[in-house]
Design a protein around this motif. Structure first.
Motif, PDB file in Angstrom:
ATOM      1  N   UNK A 273       0.829  -1.204   0.000  1.00 36.75           N
ATOM      2  CA  UNK A 273       0.000   0.000   0.000  1.00 36.75           C
ATOM      3  C   UNK A 273       0.860   1.249   0.000  1.00 36.75           C
ATOM      4  N   UNK A 274       1.899   1.218   0.804  1.00 33.87           N
ATOM      5  CA  UNK A 274       2.777   2.365   0.889  1.00 33.87           C
ATOM      6  C   UNK A 274       3.478   2.603  -0.435  1.00 33.87           C
ATOM      7  N   UNK A 275       3.936   1.517  -1.054  1.00 29.06           N
ATOM      8  CA  UNK A 275       4.637   1.650  -2.327  1.00 29.06           C
ATOM      9  C   UNK A 275       3.706   2.211  -3.393  1.00 29.06           C
ATOM     10  N   UNK A 276       2.457   1.789  -3.366  1.00 36.20           N
ATOM     11  CA  UNK A 276       1.510   2.300  -4.351  1.00 36.20           C
ATOM     12  C   UNK A 276       1.280   3.787  -4.168  1.00 36.20           C
ATOM     13  N   UNK A 277       1.171   4.221  -2.920  1.00 35.02           N
ATOM     14  CA  UNK A 277       0.998   5.660  -2.683  1.00 35.02           C
ATOM     15  C   UNK A 277       2.227   6.420  -3.157  1.00 35.02           C
ATOM     16  N   UNK A 278       3.401   5.901  -2.850  1.00 41.26           N
ATOM     17  CA  UNK A 278       4.620   6.581  -3.282  1.00 41.26           C
ATOM     18  C   UNK A 278       4.681   6.698  -4.806  1.00 41.26           C
ATOM     19  N   UNK A 279       4.346   5.602  -5.490  1.00 41.58           N
ATOM     20  CA  UNK A 279       4.367   5.634  -6.951  1.00 41.58           C
ATOM     21  C   UNK A 279       3.387   6.681  -7.468  1.00 41.58           C
ATOM     22  N   UNK A 280       2.211   6.726  -6.841  1.00 41.92           N
ATOM     23  CA  UNK A 280       1.205   7.707  -7.241  1.00 41.92           C
ATOM     24  C   UNK A 280       1.736   9.126  -7.070  1.00 41.92           C
ATOM     25  N   UNK A 281       2.382   9.384  -5.951  1.00 37.92           N
ATOM     26  CA  UNK A 281       2.895  10.734  -5.708  1.00 37.92           C
ATOM     27  C   UNK A 281       3.932  11.118  -6.755  1.00 37.92           C
ATOM     28  N   UNK A 282       4.785  10.158  -7.106  1.00 35.29           N
ATOM     29  CA  UNK A 282       5.801  10.476  -8.112  1.00 35.29           C
ATOM     30  C   UNK A 282       5.155  10.733  -9.466  1.00 35.29           C
ATOM     31  N   UNK A 283       4.123   9.958  -9.775  1.00 34.70           N
ATOM     32  CA  UNK A 283       3.416  10.166 -11.041  1.00 34.70           C
ATOM     33  C   UNK A 283       2.779  11.537 -11.076  1.00 34.70           C
ATOM     34  N   UNK A 284       2.168  11.928  -9.965  1.00 34.20           N
ATOM     35  CA  UNK A 284       1.510  13.233  -9.907  1.00 34.20           C
ATOM     36  C   UNK A 284       2.529  14.348 -10.147  1.00 34.20           C
TER      37      UNK A 284
END
Lengths: 287, 291, 281
Positions: free
Chosen positions: A183-194
């Protein structure tokens, strides 16, 4: 240096000033957030991180010392358009159940865009995009009941509700505490994408040093309401004495680096993440 | 301790056989949580149960002290079946449980009353209660906090208070259901150290977590996925399967990840390193070999 | 509502660990004495005996070594309500039972008589006494002791099926959660503000605040429910099974001081009654 979105200088704030219960939360806090970067605000519990975050979208206004300028507006001035500010600065809180209040997920995510007065199709489109971004498939989740979701799903729903406003600055107040590694990794990936795809700036408030080392480009350290350190992430996270005084530890890698230095082995660069450490160790041990 | 402490017997403390559980959410509608889980916990063992959110680990924890009874299969604690209503009190006094959010476990506004709640429920005589409370507070490092209001404690102190409240019942086993998840790193370290001390003193520890560095002090690790046991072994064995862990939504802790990367590049001496301490020692040794 | 920080500091129900005569009393004594003093406050319907009761209450506060600021803060928190009631009563109460006495003001339907003025003042004094008394009990008695006290007093009713321990414990837990719920409400208010809920549009502030109250209800209820579920599980895990077979860390014992406190409360009640019937204004 890129455009400054928010500049806070020497801010102080006392809750319930003048009463028996007065509590000084900030006394000399400064913070900079630039466009298109992921920054972190760290500090021990009670250091004032959340309080400082509440100034970013005008939940609190500077009434004592200090200056807050957000998107070109000085927040001490009376007629600041707070609604507009809150469209540009999205704040996600630690506990999702504090943010969700509509019965159905779709309605809750749609709340923000609806408040903006957008036409129905655009609201629906924004909701769909936001939900897909956080990993809650639109069709499957839009009619689910918010309070029947699991903890992780509620977190994503809360995040989607803020993303639907298409903020330019996203502030996450300890929003990954309690998430599992995936879950944490997915949030991090999302933030980088944003940041990369949409130029969104992100401010992560956390006291997980490993997470900060992974994500942030710049770090500000708060201690007892005062900014004690600020700068580029490698710079800040290698100052173990200053961090210890601020009640913080080092990222795991930082501790390894320090222990190795004590044993006489100095690593090149200033590794703070596992990947950087692996590379630096490889260089050192190979030669 | 005192005459009111139950006698301990040797052997397996907890045993589950083909345990399955599903949550009823409506007529004909059920959410499966556990499938055919069979495991044993030996007395004095330090077991870690890990899995991503939704893997069933919290559900499993709650079957171990009878808060949930299996929909299929059985759970025995010290020989007593958790389905047996007459045995349930004893089971819960034997297997004590600490939950994730200290605020939602703390009943009282006075620390010593909070700790006394458990043994009071068990009918421990008044003379022994005071001693139990004092010992429990001392064991968790909160001696002298007796008259304080729990609301004034830090998160880490509250977590330790919750543990004291369970220790006061003189259990044989302590189950911690993600009790460190909401704590900051320093408080988490304190709690883990406390668990190590309690384990050294003979207490059986079952730690439910998704934080991979917390499995390292354990003697055995069970990895759950979608309600089934997916992996089992020592921490070293389990962390030696990073691809499998990744597929299960978990990750290697930083030091182990670094060591693995270096070993893969050819530095075999670093294989099997788990902790930052081990990594440092291994690197120093490896560097010392070279001129 | 952004500065809702006060919500977390709701101090009603907080035990203040000083040591005083009052702190050391048996909880049962305090509960019974409180009942008597409350009765005195209710019975007192004239100027003199209302002041008498209030004075007695202040005496207890002093004996309990409680910081004056605490009592003042408690009273201040109910003043707005009292003020509204007082004004209403004053303006329109000059009829019926209070139509006696000299008429002071008459204008349209507004009628003020000396009786209604008296009623208002007495009401105010009474409310102040009651607020202080309530705070006195919880500030000088730990929840555990209170629970025991309530349970022991209700025990005779146990024969009629009244679950005395459960009731007492429910009260104690509710008190313990007040500051937590205060914090929750504060956090929810902030989180909703951040999403643009309830932006007061000028003169329709009242309506906007009502709307914002409605938005608070659902998350607050969901939060309370969730906490209750978790707490129930934690209590079961610690072998809670109601009041049966429970022992207690404290031993309840009546001492001479308890007799004294009881006598004091009786005297106050007696005094209030006597002063009332003596025809003193």
């Amino acid at each position: 240096m890129s455009e400054a979105l928010v500049t806070i200088r020497h801010l102080s704030h006392t809750y319930l000033a003048g009463t028996l219960l007065a509590e000084e939360a900030l006394c000399d806090a400064s913070l900079d957030v630039a466009r298109g970067e992921i920054a972190a605000l760290i500090g021990a519990g009670g250091a004032g991180k959340s309080t400082l975050a509440h100034f970013l979208n005008g939940l609190l206004r500077p009434v004592e010392r200090g200056r807050v300028v957000a998107f070109g507006q000085d927040l001490a001035v009376h007629n600041v358009d707070l609604a507009a500010l809150r469209r540009r600065v999205g704040l996600v809180f630690q506990y999702p159940h504090q943010q969700l209040f509509e019965r159905f997920v779709g309605d809750d995510v749609a709340y923000g865009p609806c408040q903006l007065g957008l036409p129905r199709d655009e609201v629906r489109e924004r909701v769909r995009v936001a939900m897909e971004q956080v990993g809650l498939p639109f069709e499957a989740f839009k009619d689910r009941q918010t309070f029947a979701l699991s903890g992780g799903e509620q977190r994503r729903a809360a995040l989607a509700g803020v993303l639907a406003l298409r903020p330019e600055l996203l502030v996450l107040d300890e929003a990954t505490t309690g998430l599992d590694p995936r879950g944490r990794r997915e949030v991090h990936d999302l933030l980088r994408r944003l940041r990369d795809d949409e130029g969104v700036s992100v401010l992560v408030i956390s006291n997980d040093m490993d997470e900060v080392a992974e994500l942030a480009e710049r770090v500000t350290v708060l201690f007892e309401g005062r900014t004690v350190l600020a700068g580029e992430v490698h710079e800040v996270l290698s100052q173990h004495e200053a961090l210890a005084e601020a009640g913080l530890g080092l990222p795991t890698v930082g501790e390894v680096v320090r222990a190795l230095a004590d044993a006489g082995i100095t690593l090149p660069g200033r590794p703070i993440t596992a990947r950087e450490a692996e590379e630096a160790l490889w260089q050192t041990l190979r030669s | 301790m005192d005459d009111t402490t139950p006698q301990r017997s040797a052997g397996d403390l907890i045993r589950t056989a083909h345990l399955s559980y599903h949550y009823d959410v409506g007529p004909g509608d059920a959410i499966p949580a556990l499938h055919d889980v069979s495991l044993t916990v030996r007395r004095g063992e330090y077991l870690a149960i890990v899995g991503q959110n939704g893997s069933g680990k919290s559900t499993l924890a709650r079957t171990l002290n009878g808060l949930l009874t299996p929909t299929e299969g059985d759970v025995w604690v010290d020989g007593a079946n958790t389905r047996d209503p007459a045995a349930i009190l004893n089971i819960r006094a034997t297997v004590g449980m600490v939950f994730q959010n200290p605020d939602n476990q703390i009943i009282s506004t006075v620390v010593e009353e909070e700790v006394a709640f458990g043994p009071e429920n068990l009918g421990v005589p008044q003379e022994a209660l005071r001693m139990r409370v004092d010992h429990a507070l001392r064991d968790v490092g909160l001696a002298g906090f007796g008259r304080r209001d729990p609301h004034t404690l830090s998160a880490g102190q509250k977590a330790r208070l919750a543990i004291a409240g369970v220790l006061a019942m003189a259990p044989d086993c302590l189950v911690l259901d993600e009790s460190t998840a909401l704590l900051d790193p320093l408080a988490r370290r304190d709690v883990l150290r406390l668990l190590g001390e309690l384990h050294a003193g003979g207490l059986t520890i079952i730690a439910i977590t998704h934080l991979m560095d917390e499995i390292i002090p354990a003697e055995r690790v069970i990895v759950l996925d979608a309600g089934r046991i997916a992996l089992e072994g020592t921490p070293r064995e389990v962390l030696g399967r990073p691809e499998a862990l990744e597929a299960l939504g978990l990750a290697l802790p930083p030091a182990a990840a670094i060591a693995r990367g270096l070993a893969a590049r050819g530095l075999g001496a670093l294989a099997g390193v788990l902790t930052p301490g081990e990594l440092v020692r291994a690197v120093v040794a490896a560097a010392g070999v070279r001129p | 509502m952004a500065n809702a920080a006060f919500l977390r500091h709701v101090a009603i129900g907080r035990y203040i660990p000083t040591d005083s005569l009052v702190h050391r009393l048996d909880p049962r004594t305090k509960l019974l004495a409180l009942a008597l003093l409350v009765a005195a406050a209710v019975v007192a319907a004239d100027y003199i005996n209302s002041v008498f009761v209030l004075f007695a209450t202040v005496v207890v506060v002093v004996l309990a070594r409680l910081p004056a600021g605490q009592a003042v803060a408690a009273v201040r928190s109910v003043l707005p309500l009292v003020a509204i009631l007082a004004v209403l009563q004053l303006l329109v109460g000059g009829r019926g039972a209070t139509a006696g006495g000299t008429q002071l003001l008459s204008w349209g339907f507004i009628r003020v008589t000396s009786s209604s003025v008296q009623l208002v003042i007495v009401l105010t004094l009474r409310l102040i006494s009651l607020v202080i008394l309530a705070g006195l009990l919880t500030s000088t008695t730990t929840p555990g002791a209170l629970t025991m006290g309530v349970e022991r007093l209700l025990r005779p009713f146990g024969a009629l099926g009244l679950p005395s321990h459960e009731i007492a414990l429910m009260g104690a837990i509710a008190l313990r959660f007040l500051p937590i719920l205060g914090e929750q409400m504060e956090a929810i208010v902030l989180a909703q503000d951040a999403r643009g809920v309830g932006q007061p549009a000028g003169r329709w502030r009242v309506l906007a605040n009502a709307q914002r109250m409605a938005a608070l209800v659902v998350p607050l209820f969901a939060d309370v429910y969730r906490r209750a579920e978790e707490m129930a599980m934690a209590m079961l895990a610690r072998c809670y099974r109601g009041g049966r077979g429970r022992t207690s860390l404290y031993e309840l014992r009546y001492r001479p001081a308890d007799a004294g406190a009881f006598a004091f409360a009786l005297l106050v009640l007696g005094g209030a009654i006597v002063l009332g019937t003596a025809g003193v204004p």
